[in-house]
Structures are given as C-alpha cells and as structure tokens.
Scaffold this motif. Structure first.
Motif, short mmCIF file in Angstrom:
data_model
loop_
_atom_site.label_atom_id
_atom_site.label_comp_id
_atom_site.label_asym_id
_atom_site.label_seq_id
_atom_site.Cartn_x
_atom_site.Cartn_y
_atom_site.Cartn_z
N ILE A 268 -13.74 -4.92 -4.85
CA ILE A 268 -13.66 -6.86 -4.33
C ILE A 268 -12.07 -6.40 -4.40
O ILE A 268 -11.61 -7.83 -3.79
N ILE A 269 -11.25 -6.19 -5.04
CA ILE A 269 -9.89 -6.54 -4.61
C ILE A 269 -9.52 -6.32 -3.45
O ILE A 269 -8.72 -6.46 -3.11
N LEU A 270 -9.67 -5.00 -2.87
CA LEU A 270 -9.75 -4.22 -1.52
C LEU A 270 -9.47 -5.47 -0.34
O LEU A 270 -9.12 -5.82 0.30
N LEU A 271 -10.95 -5.88 -0.70
CA LEU A 271 -11.49 -7.10 0.60
C LEU A 271 -11.09 -7.80 0.18
O LEU A 271 -11.17 -8.95 1.30
N VAL A 272 -10.57 -8.91 -0.82
CA VAL A 272 -9.61 -9.82 -0.90
C VAL A 272 -8.40 -9.57 0.01
O VAL A 272 -8.32 -10.84 0.79
N ILE A 273 -7.76 -8.38 -0.48
CA ILE A 273 -6.51 -8.30 0.29
C ILE A 273 -6.18 -7.86 1.41
O ILE A 273 -5.66 -8.61 2.56
N GLY A 274 -7.79 -7.64 1.74
CA GLY A 274 -7.47 -6.91 3.85
C GLY A 274 -7.95 -8.36 3.84
O GLY A 274 -7.95 -8.79 5.33
N LEU A 275 -8.92 -9.45 3.59
CA LEU A 275 -9.22 -10.79 4.19
C LEU A 275 -7.90 -11.25 4.27
O LEU A 275 -7.92 -12.08 6.02
N VAL A 276 -7.42 -11.81 2.96
CA VAL A 276 -5.81 -12.34 3.32
C VAL A 276 -4.55 -11.80 3.89
O VAL A 276 -4.62 -12.73 5.05
N ALA A 277 -4.85 -10.58 3.98
CA ALA A 277 -3.21 -9.94 4.63
C ALA A 277 -4.20 -9.31 6.90
O ALA A 277 -3.39 -8.93 7.40
N GLY A 278 -5.62 -9.83 6.40
CA GLY A 278 -5.84 -9.21 8.03
C GLY A 278 -5.58 -7.49 8.21
O GLY A 278 -5.50 -7.70 9.76
N ILE A 279 -5.86 -6.58 7.65
CA ILE A 279 -5.42 -5.80 7.64
C ILE A 279 -7.07 -4.68 7.05
O ILE A 279 -7.48 -4.61 6.69
N SER A 280 -7.24 -4.93 8.66
CA SER A 280 -9.21 -4.59 8.63
C SER A 280 -8.81 -3.04 7.92
O SER A 280 -10.75 -2.89 7.70
N ILE A 281 -8.50 -1.66 7.91
CA ILE A 281 -8.66 -0.96 6.64
C ILE A 281 -8.96 -0.93 5.46
O ILE A 281 -9.16 -0.01 4.83
N LEU A 282 -8.18 -1.99 4.73
CA LEU A 282 -8.47 -2.49 3.84
C LEU A 282 -9.74 -2.73 3.11
O LEU A 282 -10.50 -2.54 2.21
N TRP A 283 -10.33 -4.09 4.28
CA TRP A 283 -11.70 -4.32 4.41
C TRP A 283 -12.78 -2.77 4.69
O TRP A 283 -13.55 -2.88 3.51
N THR A 284 -13.15 -2.35 5.41
CA THR A 284 -13.64 -0.77 5.40
C THR A 284 -13.83 -0.42 3.87
O THR A 284 -15.13 0.14 3.70
N ILE A 285 -12.79 -0.36 3.54
CA ILE A 285 -12.66 1.06 2.17
C ILE A 285 -12.80 0.09 1.13
O ILE A 285 -13.73 0.43 0.22
N GLY A 286 -12.40 -1.64 1.14
CA GLY A 286 -13.46 -2.32 -0.05
C GLY A 286 -14.49 -1.89 0.10
O GLY A 286 -15.63 -1.83 -1.07
N ILE A 287 -15.15 -2.65 1.74
CA ILE A 287 -16.66 -2.19 1.67
C ILE A 287 -17.24 -1.77 1.20
O ILE A 287 -18.56 -0.84 0.39
#
Length: 51
Positions: free
Chosen positions: A6-25
């Motif tokens: 969840i933390i990685l999802l939020v950071i990826g969403l806020v920063a616009g970094i898609s790899i963090l979004w994918t790893i978070g999911i």
C-alpha cells in the motif's frame, strides 16, 4: 507485506513512478493471498503463519 504494498502504491501514485505502482499491486495481492491462506488454517511454506 500488505502494508508495504500500500505504501508503494501511494508513493508510485503521488510521484508518478509506474514501477512502484506495479510492485505495490503485486505485494498487495501476494500478501492478501498469504493472509487468506493463513486465516483458513492452511499451512503456507510448511508453517501455520507465513511470518
């Protein structure tokens, strides 16, 4: 694992970094599966709890 996902999802969403979004999911899904398996009493990796 779910909290880290969840933390990685939020950071990826806020920063616009898609790899963090994918790893978070991926972490959220794996954590939820392990949590459900542990909750129903099924052994995960030879242990009753995966931690």
């Amino acid at each position: 694992m779910i909290v880290l996902g969840i933390i990685l999802l939020v950071i990826g969403l806020v920063a616009g970094i898609s790899i963090l979004w994918t790893i978070g999911i991926i972490l959220v899904v794996i954590g939820a599966i392990l949590w459900i398996l542990g909750a129903v009493g099924r052994e995960v990796g030879g242990r009753r709890h995966y931690w």
